[in-house]
Design a protein around this motif. Structure first.
Motif, short mmCIF file in Angstrom:
data_model
loop_
_atom_site.label_atom_id
_atom_site.label_comp_id
_atom_site.label_asym_id
_atom_site.label_seq_id
_atom_site.Cartn_x
_atom_site.Cartn_y
_atom_site.Cartn_z
N SER A 34 20.28 36.08 29.24
CA SER A 34 19.90 35.63 30.58
C SER A 34 18.98 36.64 31.27
O SER A 34 18.00 36.26 31.95
N PHE A 35 19.28 37.92 31.11
CA PHE A 35 18.48 38.96 31.76
C PHE A 35 17.06 38.96 31.20
O PHE A 35 16.08 39.08 31.93
N LEU A 36 16.94 38.79 29.87
CA LEU A 36 15.62 38.75 29.25
C LEU A 36 14.86 37.51 29.68
O LEU A 36 13.64 37.55 29.86
N THR A 37 15.58 36.41 29.87
CA THR A 37 14.95 35.18 30.37
C THR A 37 14.33 35.41 31.74
O THR A 37 13.20 34.98 32.02
N HIS A 38 15.08 36.08 32.61
CA HIS A 38 14.57 36.38 33.95
C HIS A 38 13.35 37.29 33.86
O HIS A 38 12.37 37.10 34.60
N THR A 39 13.37 38.26 32.95
CA THR A 39 12.23 39.16 32.78
C THR A 39 11.01 38.40 32.30
O THR A 39 9.89 38.61 32.77
N LEU A 40 11.20 37.49 31.33
CA LEU A 40 10.08 36.69 30.83
C LEU A 40 9.48 35.82 31.94
O LEU A 40 8.27 35.59 31.97
N SER A 41 10.33 35.35 32.85
CA SER A 41 9.81 34.54 33.95
C SER A 41 8.93 35.37 34.87
O SER A 41 7.91 34.88 35.37
N GLU A 42 9.29 36.63 35.09
CA GLU A 42 8.48 37.49 35.93
C GLU A 42 7.18 37.88 35.22
O GLU A 42 6.14 38.01 35.85
N ILE A 43 7.27 38.06 33.91
CA ILE A 43 6.05 38.28 33.13
C ILE A 43 5.17 37.04 33.18
O ILE A 43 3.94 37.12 33.26
N GLY A 44 5.82 35.87 33.16
CA GLY A 44 5.07 34.62 33.27
C GLY A 44 4.36 34.49 34.60
O GLY A 44 3.24 33.96 34.68
N PHE A 45 4.97 34.98 35.67
CA PHE A 45 4.31 35.00 36.98
C PHE A 45 3.02 35.80 36.92
O PHE A 45 1.97 35.39 37.43
N SER A 46 3.09 36.96 36.26
CA SER A 46 1.90 37.79 36.10
C SER A 46 0.84 37.05 35.27
O SER A 46 -0.35 37.09 35.58
N GLY A 47 1.30 36.36 34.21
CA GLY A 47 0.37 35.61 33.37
C GLY A 47 -0.29 34.46 34.11
O GLY A 47 -1.49 34.21 33.95
N ALA A 48 0.49 33.76 34.94
CA ALA A 48 -0.08 32.67 35.73
C ALA A 48 -1.11 33.20 36.71
O ALA A 48 -2.18 32.58 36.91
N SER A 49 -0.82 34.32 37.33
CA SER A 49 -1.77 34.94 38.26
C SER A 49 -3.03 35.38 37.52
O SER A 49 -4.15 35.23 38.03
N PHE A 50 -2.85 35.92 36.32
CA PHE A 50 -3.98 36.34 35.50
C PHE A 50 -4.84 35.13 35.13
O PHE A 50 -6.07 35.20 35.12
N GLY A 51 -4.17 34.00 34.84
CA GLY A 51 -4.91 32.80 34.52
C GLY A 51 -5.78 32.32 35.69
O GLY A 51 -6.93 31.93 35.51
N LEU A 52 -5.20 32.37 36.89
CA LEU A 52 -5.98 32.00 38.08
C LEU A 52 -7.15 32.95 38.28
O LEU A 52 -8.25 32.53 38.68
N TRP A 53 -6.93 34.21 37.99
CA TRP A 53 -7.98 35.23 38.15
C TRP A 53 -9.15 34.94 37.20
O TRP A 53 -10.31 35.15 37.54
N LEU A 54 -8.83 34.43 35.98
CA LEU A 54 -9.87 34.12 35.00
C LEU A 54 -10.43 32.71 35.15
O LEU A 54 -11.40 32.36 34.48
N GLY A 55 -9.76 31.90 36.00
CA GLY A 55 -10.21 30.53 36.14
C GLY A 55 -9.48 29.57 35.21
O GLY A 55 -9.90 28.41 35.06
N TRP A 56 -8.40 30.03 34.56
CA TRP A 56 -7.58 29.15 33.71
C TRP A 56 -6.58 28.40 34.59
O TRP A 56 -6.46 28.64 35.78
N THR A 57 -5.85 27.50 33.94
CA THR A 57 -4.70 26.90 34.63
C THR A 57 -3.56 27.92 34.60
O THR A 57 -3.45 28.72 33.66
N PRO A 58 -2.69 27.92 35.61
CA PRO A 58 -1.56 28.85 35.61
C PRO A 58 -0.68 28.73 34.38
O PRO A 58 -0.16 29.73 33.87
N LEU A 59 -0.51 27.50 33.85
CA LEU A 59 0.34 27.29 32.67
C LEU A 59 -0.22 28.01 31.45
O LEU A 59 0.53 28.65 30.70
N ASN A 60 -1.54 27.95 31.25
CA ASN A 60 -2.13 28.62 30.09
C ASN A 60 -2.00 30.14 30.20
O ASN A 60 -1.73 30.83 29.20
#
Length: 262
Positions: A34-60
């Protein structure tokens, strides 16, 4: 309600993701990830923000960050699991990185809200197709690996003696978990992803006496939470995420209470 296209998309995505969460959540709880799941979700937040920064969709962007992180975690934790302190440091770093990407992308607060807390009724048709395909592929993989995962996660000592390369199975599961985190975030957001990935399975522990029973109960609880949450969100015009997390929490509390009485 069901005549509206966005509600049809929302119910389709909610159903597929709930089934996926119910299945994979049982193994997350069994291995105490569960703890690792929560960590991956926060990493995913960073990835979604990075996607917006590059012009990608947040999901990608979220998919790219979580998959890479899962592969790194699986390789580093091959001999021994990562310590909680290390995971906390990684989590904090990526949350800060996500804020940086959002700020420099200048996408507005609405994007940040959608990434953090989800926006299931605002999912595009392209995202719906992508989510259904990813979740469908994961369920197919889970179907073929179900027996091995059940053996490895619920009888790890026995699995070590009979399956010499169990770390490969764990690595595959971590990748599937990272994919699940990314698609589930589209419903409840990056910060509350554990609500669907862990709470239904945790509630199922008080009802099921076998892995099959646990899976069925977990899927059922996940479906109840998402379906009822969508209906209440439509009727009240309040955030669907609030209703989903509240319903899943209530199910867990009631299950735990009845379990103690029994």
């Amino acid at each position: 309600m069901f005549k509206l296209a966005f509600m049809q998309n929302a119910f389709l995505v909610a159903t597929v993701i709930s089934i996926l969460c119910g299945v994979i959540g049982v193994f997350i709880i069994a291995r105490q990830l569960s703890f690792l799941t929560h960590t991956l979700s926060e990493i995913g937040f960073s990835g979604a923000s990075f996607g917006l920064w590059l012009g990608w969709t947040p999901l990608n962007g979220m998919l790219s960050f979580t998959i890479i992180s899962a592969l790194v975690a699986g390789c580093l934790g091959r001999d021994k699991p990562l310590k909680g302190t290390v995971i906390s440091v990684i989590s904090a770093f990526f949350m800060g990185l996500g804020v940086l990407f959002l700020t420099t992308a200048k996408s507005g607060s609405s994007y940040a809200t959608n990434i953090l807390f989800g926006s299931i009724v605002g999912i595009s048709s392209q995202d719906v197709q992508q989510i259904v395909v990813i979740a469908g592929l994961e369920l197919v993989v889970m179907f073929f690996l179900y027996r091995q995962l059940k053996f490895d996660f619920f009888d790890p000592i026995g699995a070590q003696t009979s399956f010499r390369h169990s770390w490969i199975l764990n690595l595959i599961f971590l990748v599937m978990m990272s994919l699940s985190v990314s698609v589930v975030s589209q419903i409840v957001g990056a910060l509350l992803v554990f609500a669907l990935l862990t709470l239904p399975a945790a509630s199922a522990q008080f009802w099921g006496r076998s892995v099959h029973a646990l899976t069925l109960w977990s899927v059922g609880f996940a479906l109840v939470g998402t379906w009822l949450g969508l209906v209440l969100g439509y009727w009240t015009n309040l955030p669907v995420t609030f209703f989903i997390t509240t319903i899943e929490t209530l199910i867990y509390l009631v299950s735990a209470g009845l379990g103690r009485l029994r």
